[in-house]
Design an enzyme around this catalytic site. Structure first.
Site, PDB file in Angstrom:
ATOM      1  N   ASP A  34      11.141 -45.045 -38.231  1.00 11.20           N
ATOM      2  CA  ASP A  34      10.678 -43.782 -38.814  1.00 11.20           C
ATOM      3  C   ASP A  34      10.838 -43.894 -40.323  1.00 11.20           C
ATOM      4  O   ASP A  34      11.435 -44.854 -40.840  1.00 11.20           O
ATOM      5  CB  ASP A  34      11.478 -42.580 -38.258  1.00 11.20           C
ATOM      6  CG  ASP A  34      10.664 -41.280 -38.295  1.00 11.20           C
ATOM      7  OD1 ASP A  34      10.237 -40.885 -39.398  1.00 11.20           O
ATOM      8  OD2 ASP A  34      10.450 -40.672 -37.236  1.00 11.20           O
ATOM      9  N   ARG A  85       0.317 -29.914 -35.385  1.00  3.18           N
ATOM     10  CA  ARG A  85      -0.423 -28.702 -35.770  1.00  3.18           C
ATOM     11  C   ARG A  85       0.482 -27.494 -35.962  1.00  3.18           C
ATOM     12  O   ARG A  85       1.563 -27.419 -35.386  1.00  3.18           O
ATOM     13  CB  ARG A  85      -1.406 -28.340 -34.647  1.00  3.18           C
ATOM     14  CG  ARG A  85      -2.628 -29.173 -34.606  1.00  3.18           C
ATOM     15  CD  ARG A  85      -3.707 -28.486 -33.811  1.00  3.18           C
ATOM     16  NE  ARG A  85      -3.456 -28.458 -32.366  1.00  3.18           N
ATOM     17  CZ  ARG A  85      -4.101 -27.669 -31.533  1.00  3.18           C
ATOM     18  NH1 ARG A  85      -4.999 -26.804 -31.983  1.00  3.18           N
ATOM     19  NH2 ARG A  85      -3.868 -27.721 -30.227  1.00  3.18           N
ATOM     20  N   ASP A 154      -3.061 -34.346 -20.712  1.00  3.06           N
ATOM     21  CA  ASP A 154      -4.163 -33.540 -20.168  1.00  3.06           C
ATOM     22  C   ASP A 154      -4.137 -33.533 -18.637  1.00  3.06           C
ATOM     23  O   ASP A 154      -4.345 -32.487 -18.012  1.00  3.06           O
ATOM     24  CB  ASP A 154      -5.508 -34.062 -20.688  1.00  3.06           C
ATOM     25  CG  ASP A 154      -5.572 -33.995 -22.204  1.00  3.06           C
ATOM     26  OD1 ASP A 154      -5.136 -32.971 -22.753  1.00  3.06           O
ATOM     27  OD2 ASP A 154      -6.024 -34.962 -22.834  1.00  3.06           O
ATOM     28  N   HIS A 185      -9.402 -36.140 -26.341  1.00  2.00           N
ATOM     29  CA  HIS A 185      -8.194 -35.310 -26.319  1.00  2.00           C
ATOM     30  C   HIS A 185      -8.259 -34.235 -27.402  1.00  2.00           C
ATOM     31  O   HIS A 185      -7.532 -34.297 -28.396  1.00  2.00           O
ATOM     32  CB  HIS A 185      -6.934 -36.175 -26.471  1.00  2.00           C
ATOM     33  CG  HIS A 185      -5.683 -35.347 -26.561  1.00  2.00           C
ATOM     34  ND1 HIS A 185      -5.167 -34.650 -25.484  1.00  2.00           N
ATOM     35  CD2 HIS A 185      -4.868 -35.052 -27.603  1.00  2.00           C
ATOM     36  CE1 HIS A 185      -4.100 -33.990 -25.854  1.00  2.00           C
ATOM     37  NE2 HIS A 185      -3.888 -34.200 -27.139  1.00  2.00           N
TER      38      HIS A 185
HETATM   39  P1  NAD Z   1       7.098 -34.450 -35.795  1.00  2.00           P
HETATM   40  O1  NAD Z   1       6.758 -34.023 -37.164  1.00  2.00           O
HETATM   41  O2  NAD Z   1       8.207 -33.736 -35.094  1.00  2.00           O
HETATM   42  O3  NAD Z   1       7.450 -35.998 -35.769  1.00  2.00           O
HETATM   43  C1  NAD Z   1       6.660 -36.965 -36.386  1.00  2.00           C
HETATM   44  C2  NAD Z   1       7.543 -38.071 -36.884  1.00  2.00           C
HETATM   45  O4  NAD Z   1       6.703 -39.044 -37.508  1.00  2.00           O
HETATM   46  C3  NAD Z   1       8.565 -37.615 -37.956  1.00  2.00           C
HETATM   47  O5  NAD Z   1       9.871 -38.016 -37.592  1.00  2.00           O
HETATM   48  C4  NAD Z   1       8.085 -38.299 -39.214  1.00  2.00           C
HETATM   49  O6  NAD Z   1       9.147 -38.646 -40.102  1.00  2.00           O
HETATM   50  C5  NAD Z   1       7.408 -39.536 -38.633  1.00  2.00           C
HETATM   51  N1  NAD Z   1       6.531 -40.217 -39.567  1.00  2.00           N
HETATM   52  C6  NAD Z   1       5.751 -39.694 -40.556  1.00  2.00           C
HETATM   53  N2  NAD Z   1       5.142 -40.680 -41.234  1.00  2.00           N
HETATM   54  C7  NAD Z   1       5.508 -41.842 -40.651  1.00  2.00           C
HETATM   55  C8  NAD Z   1       5.209 -43.208 -40.885  1.00  2.00           C
HETATM   56  N3  NAD Z   1       4.404 -43.592 -41.881  1.00  2.00           N
HETATM   57  N4  NAD Z   1       5.785 -44.127 -40.090  1.00  2.00           N
HETATM   58  C9  NAD Z   1       6.616 -43.765 -39.087  1.00  2.00           C
HETATM   59  N5  NAD Z   1       6.937 -42.496 -38.816  1.00  2.00           N
HETATM   60  C10 NAD Z   1       6.385 -41.548 -39.585  1.00  2.00           C
HETATM   61  O7  NAD Z   1       5.766 -34.376 -34.914  1.00  2.00           O
HETATM   62  P2  NAD Z   1       5.634 -34.442 -33.311  1.00  2.00           P
HETATM   63  O8  NAD Z   1       5.677 -33.071 -32.770  1.00  2.00           O
HETATM   64  O9  NAD Z   1       6.562 -35.466 -32.792  1.00  2.00           O
HETATM   65  O10 NAD Z   1       4.097 -34.947 -33.174  1.00  2.00           O
HETATM   66  C11 NAD Z   1       3.712 -36.219 -33.625  1.00  2.00           C
HETATM   67  C12 NAD Z   1       2.223 -36.437 -33.445  1.00  2.00           C
HETATM   68  O11 NAD Z   1       1.879 -36.442 -32.058  1.00  2.00           O
HETATM   69  C13 NAD Z   1       1.356 -35.333 -34.066  1.00  2.00           C
HETATM   70  O12 NAD Z   1       0.252 -35.919 -34.706  1.00  2.00           O
HETATM   71  C14 NAD Z   1       0.905 -34.516 -32.871  1.00  2.00           C
HETATM   72  O13 NAD Z   1      -0.292 -33.832 -33.098  1.00  2.00           O
HETATM   73  C15 NAD Z   1       0.745 -35.608 -31.838  1.00  2.00           C
HETATM   74  N6  NAD Z   1       0.716 -35.152 -30.443  1.00  2.00           N
HETATM   75  C16 NAD Z   1      -0.148 -35.791 -29.594  1.00  2.00           C
HETATM   76  C17 NAD Z   1      -0.208 -35.448 -28.255  1.00  2.00           C
HETATM   77  C18 NAD Z   1      -1.125 -36.169 -27.305  1.00  2.00           C
HETATM   78  O14 NAD Z   1      -1.360 -35.677 -26.201  1.00  2.00           O
HETATM   79  N7  NAD Z   1      -1.641 -37.329 -27.643  1.00  2.00           N
HETATM   80  C19 NAD Z   1       0.619 -34.410 -27.778  1.00  2.00           C
HETATM   81  C20 NAD Z   1       1.479 -33.778 -28.660  1.00  2.00           C
HETATM   82  C21 NAD Z   1       1.521 -34.157 -30.005  1.00  2.00           C
HETATM   83  C1  LMR Z   2      -1.359 -31.274 -27.173  1.00  2.00           C
HETATM   84  O1  LMR Z   2      -2.357 -31.365 -26.448  1.00  2.00           O
HETATM   85  O2  LMR Z   2      -0.389 -30.548 -26.887  1.00  2.00           O
HETATM   86  C2  LMR Z   2      -1.284 -32.096 -28.421  1.00  2.00           C
HETATM   87  O3  LMR Z   2      -2.488 -32.731 -28.696  1.00  2.00           O
HETATM   88  C3  LMR Z   2      -0.750 -31.350 -29.601  1.00  2.00           C
HETATM   89  C4  LMR Z   2      -1.670 -30.290 -30.125  1.00  2.00           C
HETATM   90  O4  LMR Z   2      -1.925 -30.291 -31.337  1.00  2.00           O
HETATM   91  O5  LMR Z   2      -2.112 -29.436 -29.355  1.00  2.00           O
END
Ligand code: NAD
Ligand code: LMR
Length: 342
Positions: A34, A85, A154, A185
């Site tokens: 991280d 988001r 999903d 997604h």
């Molecule tokens: P968060 O902010 O809690 O955590 C993100 C982490 O990424 C932080 O610890 C941050 O320091 C780190 N980070 C930032 N830049 C970085 C880099 N260059 N290298 C390594 N680490 C880095 O966010 P979260 O709630 O854990 O969500 C993370 C991502 O996952 C978001 O983009 C969110 O939209 C996505 N997400 C995707 C899905 C899915 O279904 N695919 C579901 C939920 C969330």
């Molecule tokens: C989700 O489906 O929960 C993730 O993609 C996070 C989001 O932004 O909704």
């Protein structure tokens, strides 16, 4: 020796995901990366008495060599790095920041562990997966069988939500379902195929109930974003979903050939089922075919063994309409991601 690296390990998804991975008997080394806070998370997890060894790396470690140290010898890299988001935002609004982060991580992977399987969670998945693919192509290491957009949440939601509207007792457990969700997604690109996967749920004979269910799966992420009220998006359910998918990929890598999971993948002609999938999409969409689509895939030691195109030929008319709408939006999302690094 199996080494898994989590990029974004100190975040809302990264922490519970890393906890689950520390308990996975297939993993010998769990490497946490991280840009902040990862020494605390890594030290904490390292006290757990499971056999998986924990290492942790900040980007700034040793003259900014933290990423390559984290990735060295990795077999699997899972990426929940990037901003989430807040209410009122779309996943697309995250693109500018997260595409830059993904591009940087993709470059690190290409240079340090080019053979690793890469699982992308960072949003918008519809565009960040093409960002990874383009960087890998430029570096000459792109293996479409080993690049996965994680869309498991999903189908996890679809299984849960359908069980909540089931009218017959036997179907009230989410574990009774395995709903395939295809497309992409985000919003209308998420297409749950209830007609193919759950024909026996009586509640679904009611058109309005189906529409409501489809809408809830498509916008399930918004439910969590609104409930968290500015404190981010789904983290715990996503950690579960990310773990479920990585566990499937790991299990397949040990030789299990029976595992089928949905994932947002590059439809490379060399993968059985990819050409057929593109043809069906082209027929439905009416325009050009798409290079990426979430589909059920058969997993193997080498990554994706086959794309289960047949599911698309069994959808009903309503789902065909949903797929058409999906393709239109998805085409733009893909183009945006693919052109980022150019
Ligand atoms: P968060 O902010 O809690 O955590 C993100 C982490 O990424 C932080 O610890 C941050 O320091 C780190 N980070 C930032 N830049 C970085 C880099 N260059 N290298 C390594 N680490 C880095 O966010 P979260 O709630 O854990 O969500 C993370 C991502 O996952 C978001 O983009 C969110 O939209 C996505 N997400 C995707 C899905 C899915 O279904 N695919 C579901 C939920 C969330
Ligand atoms: C989700 O489906 O929960 C993730 O993609 C996070 C989001 O932004 O909704």
């Amino acid at each position: 020796m199996v080494k898994v690296t989590v990029c974004g390990a100190a975040g809302g998804i990264g922490q519970p995901l890393s906890l689950m991975l520390k308990m996975n008997p297939y993993i010998n080394e769990l490497s946490l990366f991280d840009v902040v806070n990862v020494p605390g998370v890594g030290t904490d997890l390292s006290h757990i008495d499971t056999d998986t060894k924990v290492t942790y790396h900040l980007k700034s470690d040793d003259n900014n060599t933290g990423l390559s140290q984290a990735l060295k010898d990795s077999n699997f890299v899972i990426i929940p790095a990037g901003v989430p988001r807040k209410p009122g935002m779309t996943r697309d609004d995250l693109f500018k920041i997260n595409a830059g982060i993904c591009s940087e991580l993709a470059t690190g992977i290409a240079e340090t562990c080019p053979d690793a399987a890469v699982l992308v969670i960072s949003n918008p998945v519809n565009s960040t997966v093409p960002v990874f693919a383009e960087v890998f192509k430029k570096k000459g290491i792109f293996n479409p069988r080993k690049l996965f957009g994680v869309t498991t949440l999903d189908s996890v939601r679809a299984n849960t939500f359908i069980s909540e509207v089931a009218t017959n007792e036997a179907d009230k457990a989410p574990s009774a379902f395995n709903i395939r969700v295809v497309g992409g997604h985000s919003g209308e690109t998420i297409v749950p195929l209830f007609s193919v996967c759950a024909p026996h749920v009586y509640a679904l004979e009611d058109e309005k109930k189906i529409d409501a269910l489809v809408h809830r799966v498509q916008y399930g992420g918004d439910e969590v974003v609104q409930a968290k009220n500015g404190a981010g998006s789904a983290t715990l359910s996503m950690a579960y979903a990310g773990y479920k998918f990585l566990h499937a990929v790991l299990a397949a890598s040990t030789g299990d050939t029976t595992i089928i999971e949905s994932s947002y993948v590059y439809l490379d002609d060399s993968i059985p089922g990819a050409k057929e999938t593109k043809e069906i999409i082209k027929g439905l969409y009416g325009g050009e075919s798409l290079d990426y689509f979430a589909m059920p895939v058969v997993l193997s030691k080498e990554g994706i063994k086959e794309i289960k195109s047949d599911i698309l030929s069994r959808v009903n008319n309503k789902e065909k309409e949903l797929l058409k709408i999906c393709c239109k939006t998805l085409a733009g999302n893909i183009a945006k991601g693919a052109s980022f690094s150019q």
